[in-house]
Write a protein that holds these residues in place. Structure first.
Motif, PDB file in Angstrom:
ATOM      1  N   GLU A  23      -4.752  -2.540 -12.179  1.00 51.39           N
ATOM      2  CA  GLU A  23      -4.404  -3.767 -11.463  1.00 51.39           C
ATOM      3  C   GLU A  23      -4.340  -4.966 -12.395  1.00 51.39           C
ATOM      4  OE1 GLU A  23      -6.315  -6.095  -7.647  1.00 51.39           O
ATOM      5  OE2 GLU A  23      -7.577  -5.734  -9.411  1.00 51.39           O
TER       6      GLU A  23
ATOM      7  N   TYR B 187      -0.804  -0.324  -4.211  1.00 46.55           N
ATOM      8  CA  TYR B 187      -2.201   0.088  -4.148  1.00 46.55           C
ATOM      9  C   TYR B 187      -2.327   1.379  -3.340  1.00 46.55           C
ATOM     10  CZ  TYR B 187      -3.602  -4.533  -5.874  1.00 46.55           C
ATOM     11  OH  TYR B 187      -3.778  -5.665  -6.636  1.00 46.55           O
TER      12      TYR B 187
ATOM     13  N   PRO C 246      -5.621  -8.583  -3.614  1.00 46.47           N
ATOM     14  CA  PRO C 246      -6.681  -8.625  -2.611  1.00 46.47           C
ATOM     15  C   PRO C 246      -8.012  -9.065  -3.219  1.00 46.47           C
ATOM     16  CG  PRO C 246      -6.263  -6.364  -3.266  1.00 46.47           C
ATOM     17  CD  PRO C 246      -5.244  -7.202  -3.968  1.00 46.47           C
TER      18      PRO C 246
ATOM     19  N   LEU D  51     -11.183  -4.498  -2.287  1.00 44.95           N
ATOM     20  CA  LEU D  51     -10.574  -3.252  -1.822  1.00 44.95           C
ATOM     21  C   LEU D  51     -11.647  -2.420  -1.147  1.00 44.95           C
ATOM     22  CD1 LEU D  51      -8.411  -2.461  -4.968  1.00 44.95           C
ATOM     23  CD2 LEU D  51      -7.549  -3.145  -2.726  1.00 44.95           C
TER      24      LEU D  51
ATOM     25  N   GLU E 164      -4.246   4.195  -1.158  1.00 48.09           N
ATOM     26  CA  GLU E 164      -5.425   4.258  -0.289  1.00 48.09           C
ATOM     27  C   GLU E 164      -5.727   5.718  -0.008  1.00 48.09           C
ATOM     28  OE1 GLU E 164      -4.941   1.936   3.264  1.00 48.09           O
ATOM     29  OE2 GLU E 164      -5.610   0.114   2.268  1.00 48.09           O
TER      30      GLU E 164
ATOM     31  N   VAL F 116       0.859  -1.182   0.000  1.00 42.74           N
ATOM     32  CA  VAL F 116       0.000   0.000   0.000  1.00 42.74           C
ATOM     33  C   VAL F 116       0.899   1.238   0.000  1.00 42.74           C
ATOM     34  CG1 VAL F 116      -1.721   1.309   1.305  1.00 42.74           C
ATOM     35  CG2 VAL F 116      -1.864  -1.195   1.195  1.00 42.74           C
TER      36      VAL F 116
END
Length: 373
Positions: free
Chosen positions: A259, A287, A345, A348, A289, A154
């Motif tokens: 992704e 990723y 994941p 999300l 956030e 992240v």
């Protein structure tokens, strides 16, 4: 236990009703496909798609299923998502459909006079950053990147953006192997969706919330500077991805992408991935956030193209989209198949909405004004 005549009669009646209901839900072409394996009403469609979906639409299994089960033969031509909905020279050619990579494009298409008959989100794919393991390790030491789970990284994108805007060097972030200042590469936001989505995400981060028409003016200079630092920008997400792989860490240290691009590479080239997955120079997905979902809405421009919307929502097609190409479903969840790729994941949670079309038009107009100076 025996079955009397009354029970048998009710069973036959129920079977007849069920058969009639099923028949009423199927077109003549669908029935023909069930019986003969060939659709009775084949049609050819052509249109423009974002480059990131090119491998999916060329997948031989996808091509065969669309033709056999739905009677569709698709001629898909690559164009940037923004240009296909805003440039008359593209949508004015009379395509049957447009398949950009953001729901905002639907509103922009209508604003530019595109005759949208129907629109439907087919896939989702979150926007991510792609980098290389030595850079990721340095950014972890700086507290900009965190490995939440094995191979799930992240990134604090706001801090990274601030480093670019402030003109910090790679060396100041602990990346001694790279020369010069920190740079993030994206596609041209005035042409291509991944750059467009990144611009919207940056606008949100600088606004500390979803960017609005009232507040976006305060951040346009910073957004312009961030993109101006990139130099030449590709017009296609697929081309930028290929440049990232070909040029490596020295040429493309940080790029914006979807992704599904790394997933598709891993699934499509397992031998190549097996060689580089344990390499100290392997590609890594980061990723943000929050991030933003790149929805992939299909825009039907005539009645024939309505069939393509239904065909692409076929569960068989949706399963292939995930298991072969890494596209998530309409609600953003992972598909049923376990791809066996560490760090992807299943869901999300921190997803930000894109700014509305008016905000994004202001962002694009500001960038276009720079290019005319």
């Amino acid at each position: 236990m025996g079955i009397n005549r009354r029970q048998m009669g009710l069973g036959l009646l129920a079977t007849g009703i069920g058969g009639t209901a099923a028949y009423s839900l199927l077109s003549d072409g669908d029935l023909a496909a069930l019986v003969t394996g060939q659709h009775a009403d084949p049609i050819d469609l052509w249109g423009f798609i974002g480059g990131e979906k090119a491998d999916f639409i060329r997948n031989p299994q996808v091509v065969a299923h669309l033709k056999r089960a739905h009677g569709l033969t698709i001629d898909a031509r690559r164009a940037g998502s923004v240009e296909m909905v805003s440039e008359q020279q593209i949508f004015g050619q009379g395509p049957d459909f447009l398949w950009p990579s953001s729901s905002v494009m639907v509103e922009m298409a209508r604003q530019h006079g595109v005759p949208v008959r129907r629109d439907q989100v087919i896939f989702n794919s979150p926007i991510v950053l792609y980098s290389w393991l030595p850079i990721v390790q340095a950014l972890m030491a700086e507290g900009i990147v965190e490995e939440r789970k094995p191979d799930f990284f992240v990134v604090d994108l706001k801090r990274l953006i601030e480093a670019v805007i402030e003109g910090r060097s790679w060396a100041s972030l602990g990346v001694d192997r790279l020369y010069g200042q920190v740079i993030i590469n994206a596609t041209d936001p005035t042409k291509s969706n991944s750059g467009f989505m990144f611009a919207g995400l940056v606008a949100n981060l600088l606004s500390d919330g979803v960017a609005t028409t009232d507040g976006i003016g305060r951040h346009l200079d910073a957004i312009d500077h961030l993109f101006e630092r990139m130099g030449y920008k590709e017009h296609s997400s697929g081309k930028l991805w290929n440049s990232y792989l070909n040029e490596g860490m020295g040429g493309k240290p940080l790029v914006i992408g979807y992704e599904n691009q790394l997933i598709e590479f891993v699934l499509g080239q397992p031998d190549s991935w097996s060689r580089i997955r344990t390499s100290p120079m392997r590609p890594v997905a980061l990723y943000p956030e929050p991030t933003v979902y790149s929805a992939h809405p299909l825009l039907s421009l005539n009645q024939n193209a309505d069939r393509l919307i239904a065909a692409l929502k076929d569960p068989v097609i949706q399963d292939m989209a995930w298991s072969d190409h890494g596209f998530r479903g309409q609600l953003g969840g992972a598909g049923n198949a376990d791809l066996g790729i560490p760090g992807v994941p299943s869901q999300l949670d921190l997803i930000a909405p894109m700014p509305d079309a008016r905000v994004m038009v202001a962002v694009l107009d500001s960038m276009r004004s720079l290019s005319t100076l």
